[in-house]
Design an enzyme around this catalytic site. Structure first.
Site, PDB file in Angstrom:
ATOM      1  N   ASP A 125     -21.945  59.212 -59.618  1.00 31.28           N
ATOM      2  CA  ASP A 125     -22.815  60.386 -59.674  1.00 31.28           C
ATOM      3  C   ASP A 125     -24.003  60.161 -60.614  1.00 31.28           C
ATOM      4  O   ASP A 125     -24.159  59.105 -61.223  1.00 31.28           O
ATOM      5  CB  ASP A 125     -21.978  61.594 -60.098  1.00 31.28           C
ATOM      6  CG  ASP A 125     -22.361  62.870 -59.368  1.00 31.28           C
ATOM      7  OD1 ASP A 125     -23.496  62.969 -58.876  1.00 31.28           O
ATOM      8  OD2 ASP A 125     -21.512  63.781 -59.290  1.00 31.28           O
ATOM      9  N   ASP A 166     -26.151  69.016 -53.234  1.00 31.83           N
ATOM     10  CA  ASP A 166     -24.792  69.323 -52.785  1.00 31.83           C
ATOM     11  C   ASP A 166     -24.763  70.270 -51.591  1.00 31.83           C
ATOM     12  O   ASP A 166     -25.528  71.227 -51.504  1.00 31.83           O
ATOM     13  CB  ASP A 166     -23.990  69.946 -53.926  1.00 31.83           C
ATOM     14  CG  ASP A 166     -23.632  68.926 -54.993  1.00 31.83           C
ATOM     15  OD1 ASP A 166     -23.938  67.736 -54.816  1.00 31.83           O
ATOM     16  OD2 ASP A 166     -23.046  69.333 -56.013  1.00 31.83           O
TER      17      ASP A 166
END
Length: 417
Positions: free
Chosen positions: A162, A217
């Site tokens: 990430d 997201d």
């Protein structure tokens, strides 16, 4: 100067020069910044904990998910990876090595990996290029080689990496560091680049990782945006729109990643079906994000539709493209092996829409794939992928109704009689 003395000085200078050069070469350690080849030759298929469970992860749940992937038929349909997302982390020890949270993972990560492997599945884990993960756990910045070594010892097969808390870092360099670390650790690992598309990873990620996020997201809404203030989550249609112009970067071992699936997480059946179909057309990773232990039969039927999965997993690895839009209906095409094509009609509206198409008068040309769909010159058999029924040939014009926020999806195969 005496000739012999001069000769000695020159010889000494040459020796010192050679020694300096050898020393420099010996310290010029070149890293291998290339990913492991031969992995993810079709889009990765599996499951990830984040969409449904966020930080509520523990070893009992992960074992049960692995069991459910087998018992539900998902493993048989091609799903391979069981991936733990954020918040599995405990602390680093005095030498800097990471350990799992001892309360949530009391048996340790190696034991959990072994359990997943015993089911014939592969195991994935999560970290972050910054000092902390998005959930506030220890990130890998400055510990890349130690973490990669630890993952290799645990038997990890997949790493989602990430991009939170990465102050001052450049994405390409940070991901190359982790690639080099994974290489040094010696265990082939699929690297999922998750920096949300901010630094255009499709332009540099093809040799660094096996897939890269193209957007922020996803969340379980068909057509809407959730504003968190400093960032946004995107509905299915919003993420689909953001894939425009990226198909040329995808192919075997290198995939555009429009984020994990929300199938089974609260949308309607038709919305789930449309979501799954479009990810198949995009040659996107199929990473389920629901609770596999408590699925409706409708959710299982969507996630395990092998004919849709075959379109996603087609060995050519060509991403589909939007050909046209009429009213609220988009028509998508995807070239497949053996001269086949996938065709998907996506109705984005909340009302059913009619579609009429005369195959004989419309030729589809894909300049990128160097393929042409000319039904007048070459008739095709038509297979409805969701009803799993043959539906005639392209010699006859198509008239159908696409339900609201749903798809009708076909596979066309040449040599129709």
């Amino acid at each position: 100067m005496d000739f012999k003395l001069k000769k000695k000085i020159l010889a000494l200078a040459a020796a010192l020069s050679f020694a300096a050069g050898a020393f420099a070469q010996g310290n010029n350690y070149v890293q291998n910044y290339t990913k492991y080849e031969g992995l993810a030759l079709t889009p990765p298929m599996g499951w990830n904990s984040w969409n449904k469970f966020a930080c509520n992860v523990d070893e009992k749940m992960i074992r049960e998910i692995a069991d459910a992937m087998v018992s539900s038929g998902m493993k048989a349909a091609g799903y391979t990876y069981i991936n733990i997302d954020d918040c599995w982390h405990g602390d680093r020890d005095s030498l800097g090595f990471i350990h799992p949270d001892p309360k949530r993972f009391p048996s340790g990560m190696k034991a959990l990996t072994d359990y997943v492997h015993s089911k014939g599945l592969k195991f994935g884990i999560y970290s972050d290029a910054g000092s902390q993960t998005c959930g506030g756990r220890p990130g890998s910045r400055g510990y890349e080689f130690q973490d990669a070594m630890t993952y290799a010892q645990w038997g990890v097969d997949y790493l989602k990496y990430d991009w939170c808390n990465t102050e001052g870092l450049k994405a390409e360099g940070a991901y190359k560091t982790m690639t080099a670390a994974l290489r040094k650790a010696g265990r082939p690992v699929v690297l999922s680049i998750c920096e949300w598309g901010t630094d255009k990873p499709w332009e540099w990620g093809q040799t660094v990782g096996h897939l890269w996020r193209t957007t922020g997201d996803i969340y379980n809404c068909f057509d809407c945006v959730k504003d968190h203030g400093t960032w946004k989550s995107w509905g299915i249609m919003q993420i689909l729109d953001q894939q425009e112009g990226l198909r040329q970067y995808a192919g075997p071992g290198r995939w555009n990643d429009p984020d994990m699936l929300e199938v089974g997480n609260g949308m309607s059946v038709n919305q789930d079906r449309a979501h799954f179909s479009m990810w198949a057309m995009l040659a996107a990773p199929l990473i389920a994000g629901n609770d596999l232990r408590n699925m409706s039969q409708q959710t299982i039927d969507i996630l395990t539709n092998r004919e849709v999965i075959a379109i996603n997993q087609d060995e050519l690895g060509i991403q589909g493209f939007k050909h046209s839009t009429k009213d609220s209906v988009q028509t998508w095409y995807k070239p497949l092996k053996n001269g086949d094509w996938a065709v998907c009609f996506l109705n984005r509206s909340k009302t059913p829409q009619k579609v009429e198409l005369n195959w004989q008068t419309e030729t589809i040309t894909d300049d990128f794939a160097k393929r042409e769909l000319n039904a007048k010159a070459q008739p095709y058999r038509i297979r409805n992928i969701w009803t799993k029924k043959d539906q005639g040939t392209t010699k006859k014009a198509l008239n159908l109704v696409v339900p609201a926020q749903d798809v009708v999806m076909f596979r066309l195969s040449p040599n129709a009689k």
